[in-house]
Scaffold this active site. Structure first.
Site, PDB file in Angstrom:
ATOM      1  N   ASP A  78       0.863  -1.187   0.000  1.00 12.54           N
ATOM      2  CA  ASP A  78       0.000   0.000   0.000  1.00 12.54           C
ATOM      3  C   ASP A  78       0.894   1.229   0.000  1.00 12.54           C
ATOM      4  OD1 ASP A  78      -2.893  -0.881   0.388  1.00 12.54           O
ATOM      5  OD2 ASP A  78      -1.924  -1.968   2.013  1.00 12.54           O
ATOM      6  N   ARG A  86       4.018   2.940   2.992  1.00 10.93           N
ATOM      7  CA  ARG A  86       4.906   2.033   3.739  1.00 10.93           C
ATOM      8  C   ARG A  86       6.371   2.370   3.537  1.00 10.93           C
ATOM      9  NH1 ARG A  86       0.191   1.157   6.087  1.00 10.93           N
ATOM     10  NH2 ARG A  86      -1.222  -0.178   4.881  1.00 10.93           N
ATOM     11  N   HIS A 181     -11.959   0.767  -3.052  1.00 12.94           N
ATOM     12  CA  HIS A 181     -12.446  -0.466  -2.437  1.00 12.94           C
ATOM     13  C   HIS A 181     -13.753  -0.789  -3.125  1.00 12.94           C
ATOM     14  CE1 HIS A 181      -9.953   1.698   0.549  1.00 12.94           C
ATOM     15  NE2 HIS A 181      -9.530   0.496   0.910  1.00 12.94           N
ATOM     16  N   HIS A 193     -11.589  -0.944   9.683  1.00 14.31           N
ATOM     17  CA  HIS A 193     -10.580  -1.665  10.457  1.00 14.31           C
ATOM     18  C   HIS A 193     -11.124  -2.062  11.830  1.00 14.31           C
ATOM     19  CE1 HIS A 193      -8.108   0.573   7.524  1.00 14.31           C
ATOM     20  NE2 HIS A 193      -7.285  -0.454   7.616  1.00 14.31           N
ATOM     21  N   ASP A 261     -10.312  -7.111   0.802  1.00  6.28           N
ATOM     22  CA  ASP A 261      -9.513  -6.252   1.669  1.00  6.28           C
ATOM     23  C   ASP A 261      -8.987  -7.157   2.786  1.00  6.28           C
ATOM     24  OD1 ASP A 261      -8.320  -4.053   2.844  1.00  6.28           O
ATOM     25  OD2 ASP A 261     -10.143  -2.839   2.888  1.00  6.28           O
TER      26      ASP A 261
END
Length: 339
Positions: A78, A86, A181, A193, A261
């Site tokens: 990502d 990242r 998404h 999340h 996901d």
């Protein structure tokens, strides 16, 4: 930036691959991870900040992961820019959140192409060839802060245009896209999340949410949304909903490789294996498992291999990964910041 030399296998993927993409725990593989990955035979891998220290280390980790499988397996990350990034400075380029660039750059479409090309330069240099972007969710005033400034605009046309520019820029640098998404997360007022977002909009109102994915439905990979659309399926999140996945395939027209996901996200209930099994039975091709927990990965691997249809999509996706085009990166970087 100078690319790191990589060892690239010319072998084809091994048939009968696992219906999952997996992560690892640290900066290098343990012997236990090497043994497990060789046996589990995932289609590919995903990396996170815990796996990243410096360019030579990251390139070596990518080599280790591919060596486990015996072919040039896809390695995902990502790298949206902003909060979700990242690889960070000073070793790599830092970027603003996408929505910030789109609303401030003098030529946002060109800026998104350049952004994609520069991100691809960072990723390809260490062996990463798939980026989980573009984010095609349409932002709204109600969009949860975890997502809002990761979006590309407040209307479907803008999102599609910026998403196409980002995807094309990455492809020019040899990095494939995963649009997310799907079929749309912009109306979500909860962080998936932690909780399961529910959307009560009518079927007609949802047309704009779905439109950017329909416009970019020829991209080779997509990532499902952990969100309930009550007008389509009042009980199940899109990731696990046969009705939503059928709509993705037949109305949005996406025929590419569909991954979940992160299956560990708390929008979903049940054990990780139960969550994954529901997603695969609903029609997802692959389960994305990100945290590198060995016990969880073992339960995921026990679910078995891809269906023949999913394997065909996976093979096609692997074989059609883009090749980098030679270009003056320094000039592109200067142009990007001049905007």
């Amino acid at each position: 930036m100078r690319p790191v030399c990589l060892r690239v296998s010319v072998k084809s993927p091994v048939m009968g691959q696992g219906a999952y993409i997996l992560g690892c725990q640290g900066l290098r593989l343990t012997e236990a991870e090497k043994s497990f990955f060789k046996q589990a035979n995932p289609w590919g891998f995903i990396l996170f900040g815990r796996n990243v220290d410096r360019p030579d280390q990251l390139a070596a980790l990518c080599d280790e992961l591919r060596d486990c499988l015996g072919w040039h397996a896809p390695i995902l990350i990502d790298q949206e820019g902003g909060r979700v990034q990242r690889l960070r400075g000073p070793q790599w380029r830092d970027f603003n959140p996408p929505l910030d660039d789109i609303t401030t750059k003098s030529n946002p479409e060109r800026a998104m192409w350049l952004r994609g090309r520069l991100i691809a330069d960072d990723l390809a240099a260490v062996g990463i060839d798939v980026n989980c972007a573009p984010t095609l969710d349409v932002a709204r005033d109600i969009t949860h802060p975890f997502l809002r400034n990761r979006c590309y605009g407040f209307d479907a046309d803008t999102v599609a245009k910026m998403g196409r520019a980002m995807a094309d820029g990455m492809a020019a640098g040899g990095v494939a896209s995963v649009m997310k998404h799907i079929p749309g997360h912009g109306r979500g007022t909860a962080d998936s999340h932690k909780d399961l977002p529910r959307v009560s909009a009518t079927r007609s109102e949802l047309t704009e949410d779905f439109a950017p994915f329909k416009d970019l439905n020829t991209l080779s990979m997509g990532m499902s949304a952990h969100i309930v659309f009550e007008a389509i399926d009042p009980d199940l999140p899109a990731t696990q909903s046969p009705a939503c996945l059928d709509m993705i395939r037949n109305e949005i027209g996406f025929k590419g490789l569909l991954m979940t996901d992160d299956i560990s996200m708390q929008a979903l209930t049940g054990t990780v294996a139960q969550r994954a099994q529901k997603a695969l039975r609903a029609g997802c091709d692959l389960v994305l498992h990100c945290n590198g927990d060995m016990a969880e990965m073992e339960t995921i691997a026990a679910l078995g291999r891809m269906t023949d249809q999913a394997q065909n999509r996976a093979d096609r996706t692997a074989k059609t990964r883009p090749k980098a085009q030679s270009i003056d990166i320094d000039a592109l970087e200067a142009e990007f910041y001049a905007l």
